[in-house]
Structures are given as C-alpha cells and as structure tokens.
Scaffold this motif. Structure first.
Motif, PDB file in Angstrom:
ATOM      1  N   MET A   1       0.852  -1.180   0.000  1.00 28.62           N
ATOM      2  CA  MET A   1       0.000   0.000   0.000  1.00 28.62           C
ATOM      3  C   MET A   1       0.891   1.235   0.000  1.00 28.62           C
ATOM      4  N   ALA A   2       0.530   2.215  -0.823  1.00 27.82           N
ATOM      5  CA  ALA A   2       1.316   3.436  -0.962  1.00 27.82           C
ATOM      6  C   ALA A   2       1.089   4.357   0.228  1.00 27.82           C
ATOM      7  N   ASP A   3       2.026   5.288   0.381  1.00 23.45           N
ATOM      8  CA  ASP A   3       1.883   6.243   1.480  1.00 23.45           C
ATOM      9  C   ASP A   3       0.776   7.254   1.146  1.00 23.45           C
ATOM     10  N   PRO A   4       0.251   7.987   2.131  1.00 27.35           N
ATOM     11  CA  PRO A   4      -0.864   8.918   1.906  1.00 27.35           C
ATOM     12  C   PRO A   4      -0.570  10.001   0.865  1.00 27.35           C
ATOM     13  N   VAL A   5       0.655  10.461   0.786  1.00 26.48           N
ATOM     14  CA  VAL A   5       0.996  11.517  -0.191  1.00 26.48           C
ATOM     15  C   VAL A   5       0.859  10.969  -1.609  1.00 26.48           C
ATOM     16  N   THR A   6       1.366   9.775  -1.847  1.00 31.76           N
ATOM     17  CA  THR A   6       1.260   9.157  -3.174  1.00 31.76           C
ATOM     18  C   THR A   6      -0.204   8.910  -3.528  1.00 31.76           C
ATOM     19  N   GLU A   7      -0.984   8.433  -2.544  1.00 28.20           N
ATOM     20  CA  GLU A   7      -2.404   8.202  -2.792  1.00 28.20           C
ATOM     21  C   GLU A   7      -3.147   9.505  -3.083  1.00 28.20           C
ATOM     22  N   ALA A   8      -2.809  10.570  -2.372  1.00 27.27           N
ATOM     23  CA  ALA A   8      -3.446  11.864  -2.609  1.00 27.27           C
ATOM     24  C   ALA A   8      -3.109  12.382  -4.005  1.00 27.27           C
ATOM     25  N   ARG A   9      -1.863  12.223  -4.427  1.00 23.45           N
ATOM     26  CA  ARG A   9      -1.465  12.642  -5.777  1.00 23.45           C
ATOM     27  C   ARG A   9      -2.249  11.875  -6.842  1.00 23.45           C
ATOM     28  N   ALA A  10      -2.382  10.578  -6.651  1.00 23.62           N
ATOM     29  CA  ALA A  10      -3.128   9.755  -7.612  1.00 23.62           C
ATOM     30  C   ALA A  10      -4.589  10.179  -7.656  1.00 23.62           C
ATOM     31  N   LEU A  11      -5.177  10.463  -6.489  1.00 22.09           N
ATOM     32  CA  LEU A  11      -6.564  10.903  -6.425  1.00 22.09           C
ATOM     33  C   LEU A  11      -6.738  12.249  -7.142  1.00 22.09           C
ATOM     34  N   LEU A  12      -5.830  13.184  -6.893  1.00 25.50           N
ATOM     35  CA  LEU A  12      -5.910  14.495  -7.569  1.00 25.50           C
ATOM     36  C   LEU A  12      -5.716  14.357  -9.081  1.00 25.50           C
ATOM     37  N   PHE A  13      -4.844  13.457  -9.495  1.00 27.23           N
ATOM     38  CA  PHE A  13      -4.633  13.195 -10.915  1.00 27.23           C
ATOM     39  C   PHE A  13      -5.940  12.724 -11.561  1.00 27.23           C
TER      40      PHE A  13
END
Length: 127
Positions: A1-13
């Motif tokens: 599982m990715a860290d929250p920052v990576t997940e937030a970037r993917a969500l914003l993308f």
C-alpha cells in the motif's frame, strides 16, 4: 500500500481528468478536499485527532492526626514526593502536612481553620 501523499497525488490526478466539480475524501489518517468551482467550499469539519486521555492516578492526602488545618498549598501547585502540602496545628505545635507522592494539587477537601479528624481527606494530588 502506498503512502498517503502518493495516494493523494493519484486521487488528484484522477480528479483533474474527471468531470467532477468537487471531491471530498475523509479517512482515519487524513482529509482531502478539492474543488474546481470557487463557490463550492470545504465543509467545516475538524480533523483533530481524538486521543483518549490516560487515566490520572490520584492520591488523597489524609490528616495524620486530629488537628486544626492551618494552611494548604493552592490547587495547581506542583509538589515533590515527601514535600509539604500544608501545615496543621497539633496541640501547641504547627507541623508540615507531607505528601507521600509527587504531582499537582488538584483539589482541596478541607478548608484552613477547620478541625480535621484522623484519616480525613484534606486534598487530592494527581500524578
């Protein structure tokens, strides 16, 4: 599982490529709000973590003799183990009232000037 920052970037993308006007995501570890429309504002929720307070150990200082309570340290005063927390008058002598434990005085249970019985609670100390 990715860290929250990576997940937030993917969500914003994904949000950038979608037709959504706003996106609000809340998890146990973070909250994210994004909006294309300036009229849509983030809901006013607080993400302050909820931390249960650890139980505070309290000690009750009791009268060591039948005596008149002369003085007490004020609530909020920090005292060391073996330190004086007040004074009592015993016969014709005034002696220190000593606490076995250290901590902060949180409450008075008797008022200066009153006669206290042996074992009567006088004040409470939180460790």
């Amino acid at each position: 599982m990715a860290d929250p920052v990576t997940e937030a970037r993917a969500l914003l993308f994904q949000f950038q490529r979608s037709s959504l006007k706003a996106c609000h995501v809340v998890t146990q570890s973070f909250e994210l709000f994004a909006s294309r429309d300036p009229a849509i504002r983030a809901p006013s929720t607080s993400m302050e973590p909820t931390v249960e307070a650890a139980p505070v150990a309290e000690t009750i200082v009791e009268a060591p003799h039948v005596a008149t309570l002369v003085t007490l340290e004020a609530p909020g005063t920090i005292v060391a183990a073996g330190g004086a927390v007040g004074r009592i008058a015993l016969l014709d002598e005034t002696i220190d009232l000593v606490s076995d434990t250290g901590g902060t005085i949180v409450a008075h249970r008797a008022a200066p000037g009153t006669l206290v019985e042996y074992g009567e609670p006088i004040l409470t100390i939180a460790a």
